[in-house]
Design an enzyme around this catalytic site. Sequence first.
Site, PDB file in Angstrom:
ATOM      1  N   CYS A 197       0.836  -1.147  -0.166  1.00 30.79           N
ATOM      2  CA  CYS A 197      -0.309  -0.156   0.330  1.00 30.79           C
ATOM      3  C   CYS A 197       0.804   1.151   0.243  1.00 30.79           C
ATOM      4  CB  CYS A 197      -0.997  -0.374   0.825  1.00 30.79           C
ATOM      5  SG  CYS A 197      -2.668   1.033   1.316  1.00 30.79           S
ATOM      6  N   HIS A 198       0.504   2.053   0.913  1.00 29.40           N
ATOM      7  CA  HIS A 198       1.445   3.022   1.360  1.00 29.40           C
ATOM      8  C   HIS A 198       2.973   2.695   1.944  1.00 29.40           C
ATOM      9  CE1 HIS A 198      -2.447   4.954   0.543  1.00 29.40           C
ATOM     10  NE2 HIS A 198      -2.033   6.531   0.744  1.00 29.40           N
TER      11      HIS A 198
END
Length: 187
Positions: free
Chosen positions: A112-113
């Site tokens: 994800c991030h």
Amino acid sequence: MKRHVEGKRVAILAANGFEESELKSPKAALIEAGVKVDVVSLEKGEIRGWSNKDWSGTCPVDKLVTEVKAEDYDMLVIPGGMYNPDSLRTNQDALRFTRDFFEQHKPVAAICHAPWVLISAGVVDGRTMTSYPSVKDDLSNAGAKWVDKEVVVDKGLVTSRTPKDLEAFNKKVLEELAEGKHARQVA
């Protein structure tokens, strides 16, 4: 797979605001396979997760990032969430810990991030990776080649996009842990 990873040690590097499923799902898969897992963070006690656009449950912290070394572990996993990697990427101890895994040729996984932490650690140049779509430009600007796939493995570096990719992510985490060190995994 279980007998190839059983007894190995994995650090999950996380802070407040981690995406709950991106910490709990890999942790459960690793523990089920017989892996010793430590949640490593910036503060003692518990860290609070994020789920469905709001704060969620907590997770106990096993070790502080200032208390551990990469040589104590066989792999590093970094969950996403917007707040979690943003806190980690501004902490020099977290960045040192992350870089050390690359310097020791050990597998690293980020979802994800979480690639924001890898960008700030200076370890993405020349790598093929994926991430949450909003991180694409950051990765490209840091020298990585971004691709839109559920999971990407590049010389011991595992990346995925979102919680929807956790099944594939967890499978590759276990495969890379079983393979062990990668000579071409470098900082």
